[in-house]
Motif scaffolding. Structure first.
Motif, PDB file in Angstrom:
ATOM      1  N   UNK A 292      57.747  25.605  77.606  1.00 58.56           N
ATOM      2  CA  UNK A 292      58.725  26.527  77.355  1.00 58.56           C
ATOM      3  C   UNK A 292      58.938  27.511  78.486  1.00 58.56           C
ATOM      4  N   UNK A 293      59.927  27.669  78.781  1.00 57.91           N
ATOM      5  CA  UNK A 293      60.374  28.604  80.085  1.00 57.91           C
ATOM      6  C   UNK A 293      60.689  29.919  79.441  1.00 57.91           C
ATOM      7  N   UNK A 294      59.613  30.756  79.827  1.00 56.12           N
ATOM      8  CA  UNK A 294      60.090  32.351  79.348  1.00 56.12           C
ATOM      9  C   UNK A 294      61.316  32.935  80.061  1.00 56.12           C
ATOM     10  N   UNK A 295      61.852  33.909  79.143  1.00 55.66           N
ATOM     11  CA  UNK A 295      62.980  34.633  79.614  1.00 55.66           C
ATOM     12  C   UNK A 295      62.531  35.637  80.726  1.00 55.66           C
ATOM     13  N   UNK A 296      63.466  35.909  81.752  1.00 53.67           N
ATOM     14  CA  UNK A 296      63.201  37.001  82.618  1.00 53.67           C
ATOM     15  C   UNK A 296      64.086  38.032  82.459  1.00 53.67           C
ATOM     16  N   UNK A 297      64.130  38.619  81.465  1.00 50.78           N
ATOM     17  CA  UNK A 297      65.256  39.913  81.150  1.00 50.78           C
ATOM     18  C   UNK A 297      65.304  40.863  81.971  1.00 50.78           C
ATOM     19  N   UNK A 298      66.290  41.737  82.161  1.00 54.79           N
ATOM     20  CA  UNK A 298      66.126  42.868  82.963  1.00 54.79           C
ATOM     21  C   UNK A 298      65.023  43.890  82.710  1.00 54.79           C
ATOM     22  N   UNK A 299      64.377  44.062  83.714  1.00 61.80           N
ATOM     23  CA  UNK A 299      63.163  45.090  83.515  1.00 61.80           C
ATOM     24  C   UNK A 299      62.023  44.289  83.250  1.00 61.80           C
ATOM     25  N   UNK A 300      62.038  42.950  83.463  1.00 59.24           N
ATOM     26  CA  UNK A 300      60.666  42.315  83.107  1.00 59.24           C
ATOM     27  C   UNK A 300      59.728  42.480  84.166  1.00 59.24           C
ATOM     28  N   UNK A 301      60.009  42.826  85.387  1.00 57.73           N
ATOM     29  CA  UNK A 301      59.057  42.894  86.571  1.00 57.73           C
ATOM     30  C   UNK A 301      58.758  41.338  87.074  1.00 57.73           C
ATOM     31  N   UNK A 302      59.399  40.459  86.502  1.00 58.54           N
ATOM     32  CA  UNK A 302      59.190  39.180  87.310  1.00 58.54           C
ATOM     33  C   UNK A 302      60.524  38.524  88.014  1.00 58.54           C
ATOM     34  N   UNK A 303      60.450  37.592  89.069  1.00 59.05           N
ATOM     35  CA  UNK A 303      61.488  37.559  89.516  1.00 59.05           C
ATOM     36  C   UNK A 303      62.707  36.775  88.543  1.00 59.05           C
ATOM     37  N   UNK A 304      63.970  36.857  88.959  1.00 58.19           N
ATOM     38  CA  UNK A 304      64.862  36.355  88.262  1.00 58.19           C
ATOM     39  C   UNK A 304      64.699  34.892  88.256  1.00 58.19           C
TER      40      UNK A 304
END
Length: 424
Positions: free
Chosen positions: A171-183
């Motif tokens: 399951x690929x997590x999302x990387x929403x704006x502000x998540x702190x992980x790279x896009x």
């Protein structure tokens, strides 16, 4: 967008009963009861887990109801799915894993302080899921969970869960704006894509997992419903424009429970921008040429070619207005799902859900969308499943009969009147 494939799976039946469909739900959910995760945690986390569990208040009504055990009661689950005409399932998470504030599909990205505990919780879920799938050999493809904060740890967990027998991929997590992980377009994640391509592990991106937090006001909840699928779709163009499929041509991406009617329009849009930016980059320096600089070399194939070669859609309860788009989406790309045990799923009216979508569609095409494609993507053995389908599967003649009346009590959007094609 794609030509009809010449090798599209058909409704072959190993036991010689060609009058029923072998239905594999490409979108189901499961998880352990909260305290049952404890044995799957490393002992060093037990004390912290006990303290966390003692104060945790579950925010989900469906996980507190008397039907909650559908998430972990293997025998009940098999019985209800069989009664619904389904003989196998791809299993996404549902219940709250240790140390999470909510279901991990919707949980915010962890802080640095939370990270170790969250990882321990996801590993516990993955261990539990391996046992849960082993309780029904060949009938469950469990989807492993990872975090993106430490790529090396994610790769290690991908390899471990593959060896443990989870065949549903990650399951690929999302990387929403502000998540702190790279896009998601970042080459930071190349080791993850490389491991998945090497091991034949599908990368699943589920609807609802990539939206930024919006708050609890009525407007925020409405905005979430408007935007949530769009934020989930972003993974598609991030990986395409990021060149992940050029660097890892064996990588497979599955977009689940996001509908399917949006795909032709979005692919047309992506092709347009790709062609426009690549063309601009070949001309004299302009403002627009800078946006396309290096794009052709980094991407390789264009978006529609990537979709054709690398992508699939877990369309869940496909709606009638989506079915006429199947050739543009790609008949070999579409996988039906019941979304069991969610209220918006088709259970216990999956046969009716199949009828409202697929009545009048050629039989070999229905067979591909309701089971054959999922068998190919997730490695289900049709020789094992076809005899079960000969007993439990919906009859071909039944699905060919148009549904004249929606069952009373049906809550799935599959039965919602009207509906138009979503273009984004």
């Amino acid at each position: 967008m794609t030509d009809r494939p010449t090798d599209c799976p058909t409704d072959r039946h190993a036991d010689g009963h060609p009058d029923r469909y072998t239905v594999i739900s490409a979108d189901c959910h499961a998880g352990a009861d909260l305290l049952d995760y404890r044995p799957y945690l490393e002992k060093r986390h037990h004390e912290a887990f006990d303290a966390w569990a003692a104060t945790y208040v579950n925010p989900y009504e469906d996980l507190l109801a008397d039907t909650a055990d559908r998430n972990w009661n293997s025998e009940r689950r098999l019985s209800e799915l069989e009664a619904d005409g389904i003989v196998a399932e791809v299993v996404f998470p549902n219940t709250v894993p240790p140390f999470f504030p909510s279901a991990s599909l919707m949980a915010p990205a962890p802080t640095r302080e939370e990270y170790a505990h969250r990882w321990a919780g996801l590993r516990a879920h993955n261990r539990w899921l391996a046992d849960f799938c082993a309780a029904a050999p060949g009938r469950r493809a469990g989807v492993a969970q990872i975090l993106l904060n430490d790529v090396d740890e994610a790769v290690e967990e991908i390899r471990r869960t593959k060896e443990a027998g989870l065949t549903g991929g990650i399951l690929l997590p999302g990387a929403p704006p502000g998540s702190g992980v790279p896009e998601l377009y970042s080459e930071t994640y190349d080791p993850i894509w490389a491991a998945c391509a090497e091991l034949g592990v599908p990368v699943n991106h589920h609807g609802g997992s990539a939206s930024p937090p919006l708050g609890d006001e009525p407007a925020a909840r409405a905005v979430f419903m408007v935007e949530t699928t769009w934020f989930s779709h972003r993974a598609l163009w991030h990986l395409i424009f990021g060149g992940a499929f050029r660097r890892h041509p064996g990588l497979r991406l599955v977009l689940t429970e996001q509908g399917s009617g949006w795909i032709p329009g979005v692919m047309d849009m992506l092709d347009y921008y790709h062609e426009r930016l690549v063309a601009a980059a070949s001309r004299a320096v302009t403002a627009e040429s800078r946006f396309g600089a290096g794009l052709a070399a980094s991407m390789g194939k264009g978006p529609s070619e990537v979709w054709r070669d690398n992508c699939f859609v877990g369309a869940s309860f496909m709606r009638p207005h989506e079915v006429p788009l199947r050739d543009r989406i790609g008949l070999d790309k579409i996988m039906w799902g019941s979304d069991y045990p969610h209220d918006e799923g088709t259970t216990p009216y999956s046969r009716e859900g199949l009828r409202i979508a697929y009545a009048g569609v050629p039989r070999d095409e229905v067979a591909a969308m309701v089971g054959g494609n999922a068998a190919r993507v997730y490695g289900f053995d049709l020789a094992l499943l076809d005899p079960l389908a000969a007993v439990h599967g919906p009859e071909v003649a039944e699905i060919a009969t148009p549904l004249e009346k929606v069952p009373e009590g049906a809550t799935s959007p599959a039965f919602a009147p009207g509906g138009s094609v979503r273009v984004w």
